[in-house]
Design a protein around this motif. Structure first.
Motif, PDB file in Angstrom:
ATOM      1  N   MET A   1       0.934  -1.085  -0.099  1.00 15.99           N
ATOM      2  CA  MET A   1      -0.002   0.168   0.061  1.00 15.99           C
ATOM      3  C   MET A   1       0.937   1.115  -0.002  1.00 15.99           C
ATOM      4  SD  MET A   1      -3.002   1.038   2.574  1.00 15.99           S
ATOM      5  CE  MET A   1      -1.716   1.165   4.176  1.00 15.99           C
ATOM      6  N   GLN A   2       2.055   1.193   1.029  1.00 15.69           N
ATOM      7  CA  GLN A   2       3.001   2.507   0.904  1.00 15.69           C
ATOM      8  C   GLN A   2       3.366   2.779  -0.504  1.00 15.69           C
ATOM      9  OE1 GLN A   2       5.252   2.685   4.584  1.00 15.69           O
ATOM     10  NE2 GLN A   2       3.854   1.128   5.555  1.00 15.69           N
ATOM     11  N   ARG A   3       4.212   1.592  -0.859  1.00 17.68           N
ATOM     12  CA  ARG A   3       4.772   1.516  -2.167  1.00 17.68           C
ATOM     13  C   ARG A   3       4.068   2.138  -3.326  1.00 17.68           C
ATOM     14  NH1 ARG A   3       9.854  -1.129  -2.039  1.00 17.68           N
ATOM     15  NH2 ARG A   3       9.801  -1.210  -4.400  1.00 17.68           N
ATOM     16  N   ASP A   4       2.744   1.620  -3.231  1.00 21.59           N
ATOM     17  CA  ASP A   4       1.750   2.149  -4.191  1.00 21.59           C
ATOM     18  C   ASP A   4       1.484   3.629  -4.219  1.00 21.59           C
ATOM     19  OD1 ASP A   4       1.453  -0.504  -5.317  1.00 21.59           O
ATOM     20  OD2 ASP A   4      -0.131  -0.761  -4.236  1.00 21.59           O
ATOM     21  N   ALA A   5       1.319   4.226  -3.084  1.00 23.30           N
ATOM     22  CA  ALA A   5       1.071   5.574  -2.720  1.00 23.30           C
ATOM     23  C   ALA A   5       2.182   6.184  -3.096  1.00 23.30           C
ATOM     24  CB  ALA A   5       0.629   5.752  -1.135  1.00 23.30           C
ATOM     25  N   LEU A   6       3.338   6.051  -2.953  1.00 22.37           N
ATOM     26  CA  LEU A   6       4.529   6.449  -3.330  1.00 22.37           C
ATOM     27  C   LEU A   6       4.673   6.767  -4.931  1.00 22.37           C
ATOM     28  CD1 LEU A   6       7.174   5.297  -0.294  1.00 22.37           C
ATOM     29  CD2 LEU A   6       6.183   7.769  -0.614  1.00 22.37           C
ATOM     30  N   ARG A   7       4.567   5.455  -5.409  1.00 21.21           N
ATOM     31  CA  ARG A   7       4.543   5.681  -6.936  1.00 21.21           C
ATOM     32  C   ARG A   7       3.429   6.556  -7.588  1.00 21.21           C
ATOM     33  NH1 ARG A   7       5.800  -0.029  -6.653  1.00 21.21           N
ATOM     34  NH2 ARG A   7       8.155  -0.395  -6.546  1.00 21.21           N
ATOM     35  N   ALA A   8       2.284   6.569  -7.149  1.00 23.05           N
ATOM     36  CA  ALA A   8       1.124   7.288  -7.325  1.00 23.05           C
ATOM     37  C   ALA A   8       1.625   8.746  -7.453  1.00 23.05           C
ATOM     38  CB  ALA A   8       0.001   7.019  -6.767  1.00 23.05           C
ATOM     39  N   ALA A   9       2.494   9.087  -6.286  1.00 23.04           N
ATOM     40  CA  ALA A   9       2.775  10.658  -5.929  1.00 23.04           C
ATOM     41  C   ALA A   9       3.922  10.912  -6.786  1.00 23.04           C
ATOM     42  CB  ALA A   9       3.100  10.580  -4.561  1.00 23.04           C
ATOM     43  N   ILE A  14      12.670   4.679  -4.338  1.00 19.10           N
ATOM     44  CA  ILE A  14      12.301   4.178  -3.281  1.00 19.10           C
ATOM     45  C   ILE A  14      13.069   3.449  -2.108  1.00 19.10           C
ATOM     46  CG2 ILE A  14      10.422   2.889  -1.906  1.00 19.10           C
ATOM     47  CD1 ILE A  14       8.578   3.222  -4.338  1.00 19.10           C
ATOM     48  N   TYR A  15      13.441   3.810  -0.979  1.00 16.88           N
ATOM     49  CA  TYR A  15      14.403   3.350  -0.274  1.00 16.88           C
ATOM     50  C   TYR A  15      13.483   2.615   0.989  1.00 16.88           C
ATOM     51  CZ  TYR A  15      17.891   6.183  -1.944  1.00 16.88           C
ATOM     52  OH  TYR A  15      18.832   6.774  -2.930  1.00 16.88           O
ATOM     53  N   GLN A  16      13.607   1.414   1.225  1.00 14.99           N
ATOM     54  CA  GLN A  16      12.835   0.605   2.182  1.00 14.99           C
ATOM     55  C   GLN A  16      13.762   0.051   3.154  1.00 14.99           C
ATOM     56  OE1 GLN A  16      10.296  -2.064   0.131  1.00 14.99           O
ATOM     57  NE2 GLN A  16       9.688  -3.256   2.138  1.00 14.99           N
ATOM     58  N   GLU A  17      13.555   0.007   4.321  1.00 14.09           N
ATOM     59  CA  GLU A  17      14.384  -0.596   5.455  1.00 14.09           C
ATOM     60  C   GLU A  17      13.848  -1.991   5.469  1.00 14.09           C
ATOM     61  OE1 GLU A  17      16.750   0.504   7.173  1.00 14.09           O
ATOM     62  OE2 GLU A  17      16.781   2.542   6.927  1.00 14.09           O
ATOM     63  N   LYS A  18      14.554  -2.789   5.780  1.00 16.05           N
ATOM     64  CA  LYS A  18      14.317  -4.314   5.850  1.00 16.05           C
ATOM     65  C   LYS A  18      13.860  -4.672   7.456  1.00 16.05           C
ATOM     66  CE  LYS A  18      14.958  -5.171   1.671  1.00 16.05           C
ATOM     67  NZ  LYS A  18      13.735  -5.097   0.650  1.00 16.05           N
ATOM     68  N   GLY A  19      14.503  -4.050   8.366  1.00 15.36           N
ATOM     69  CA  GLY A  19      14.391  -4.421   9.755  1.00 15.36           C
ATOM     70  C   GLY A  19      13.638  -3.393  10.561  1.00 15.36           C
ATOM     71  N   SER A  20      13.618  -3.491  11.816  1.00 14.25           N
ATOM     72  CA  SER A  20      12.869  -2.770  12.621  1.00 14.25           C
ATOM     73  C   SER A  20      13.155  -1.268  12.409  1.00 14.25           C
ATOM     74  CB  SER A  20      13.058  -3.184  14.328  1.00 14.25           C
ATOM     75  OG  SER A  20      12.621  -2.095  14.860  1.00 14.25           O
ATOM     76  N   GLY A  21      12.266  -0.309  13.064  1.00 18.00           N
ATOM     77  CA  GLY A  21      12.809   1.289  13.125  1.00 18.00           C
ATOM     78  C   GLY A  21      13.659   1.356  14.249  1.00 18.00           C
ATOM     79  N   VAL A  22      13.735   0.651  15.186  1.00 18.34           N
ATOM     80  CA  VAL A  22      14.792   0.870  15.990  1.00 18.34           C
ATOM     81  C   VAL A  22      16.186   0.513  15.850  1.00 18.34           C
ATOM     82  CG1 VAL A  22      15.057   0.055  18.707  1.00 18.34           C
ATOM     83  CG2 VAL A  22      12.749   0.138  17.860  1.00 18.34           C
ATOM     84  N   GLY A  23      17.038   1.231  16.289  1.00 22.41           N
ATOM     85  CA  GLY A  23      18.582   0.953  15.877  1.00 22.41           C
ATOM     86  C   GLY A  23      18.856   1.473  14.740  1.00 22.41           C
ATOM     87  N   PRO A  24      19.916   1.008  13.987  1.00 22.32           N
ATOM     88  CA  PRO A  24      20.477   1.845  12.847  1.00 22.32           C
ATOM     89  C   PRO A  24      19.621   1.791  11.857  1.00 22.32           C
ATOM     90  CG  PRO A  24      21.794  -0.151  13.101  1.00 22.32           C
ATOM     91  CD  PRO A  24      20.755  -0.012  14.607  1.00 22.32           C
ATOM     92  N   ARG A  25      19.586   2.751  10.970  1.00 16.44           N
ATOM     93  CA  ARG A  25      18.518   2.697   9.529  1.00 16.44           C
ATOM     94  C   ARG A  25      19.478   3.019   8.576  1.00 16.44           C
ATOM     95  NH1 ARG A  25      13.369   5.817  11.084  1.00 16.44           N
ATOM     96  NH2 ARG A  25      12.715   4.797   9.031  1.00 16.44           N
TER      97      ARG A  25
END
Length: 187
Positions: A1-9, A14-25
């Protein structure tokens, strides 16, 4: 859903994190490092970008340093327009105000706890006020050495010296540590 919204914009990369938002990004840092003047960093929602207001402001500062803009698709924030800058500033001011209120309430709670006798921080007191008064009286008799008093009251010799010093030096009250016996109780 997020990727679709970003492409539509119209987002091209697109940069996408694979892990949790906690810690290094690492992907976030790569995205920020790749910004060029005139680019716009687009996120689907603010909470995808930062986990706290401080993190958000740090990211926004990095974006501004690169002379780029920032846009959130689900919140009315787009720093490439004057209105977006205004909305971000207002949200930031509200968040700062909220942090100040939280800090003020925390300090008021600590003061109230202190007045109720709740003590925290540092090591627990070794001597009660009554023990301290007794220790000073015994020391003043001259019959007991510091070592003997430390054994009697199960404390260190430095505690004995400090207790006697606080009791005999009126100016020491300013220097006494939090939780130490009050001078007026000795005299």
């Amino acid at each position: 859903m997020q990727r679709d919204a970003l492409r539509a914009a119209g987002v091209r990369r697109i940069y996408q994190e694979k892990g949790s938002g906690v810690g290094p990004r690492p992907e976030l840092h790569r995205a920020l490092d790749s910004l060029q003047p005139g680019d716009v960093l687009v996120v689907w929602k603010l909470d995808r970008l930062a986990r706290s207001l401080k993190q958000l402001w740090d990211v926004i500062d990095r974006v501004k340093l690169r002379k780029a803009g920032f846009r959130s698709l689900t919140e009315p924030i787009d720093t490439s327009s004057p209105l977006g800058e205004f909305v971000l500033a207002v949200l930031g001011a509200l968040a700062q105000f909220e942090r100040s209120l939280i800090r003020e309430r925390a300090i008021a709670g600590q003061v109230a706890a202190w007045r109720r006798g709740v003590r925290w921080g540092g090591q627990p007191r070794v001597l009660t006020d009554e023990d301290a008064r007794e220790l000073v009286k015994l020391r003043e008799t001259g019959l007991f050495t510091v070592r003997m008093l430390s054994e009697i009251f199960a404390c260190s010799e430095s505690t004995v010296w400090r207790t006697v010093w606080l009791a005999t030096k009126p100016s020491a009250g300013k220097l006494r540590k939090r939780g130490a016996p009050v001078l007026s109780l000795y005299l």
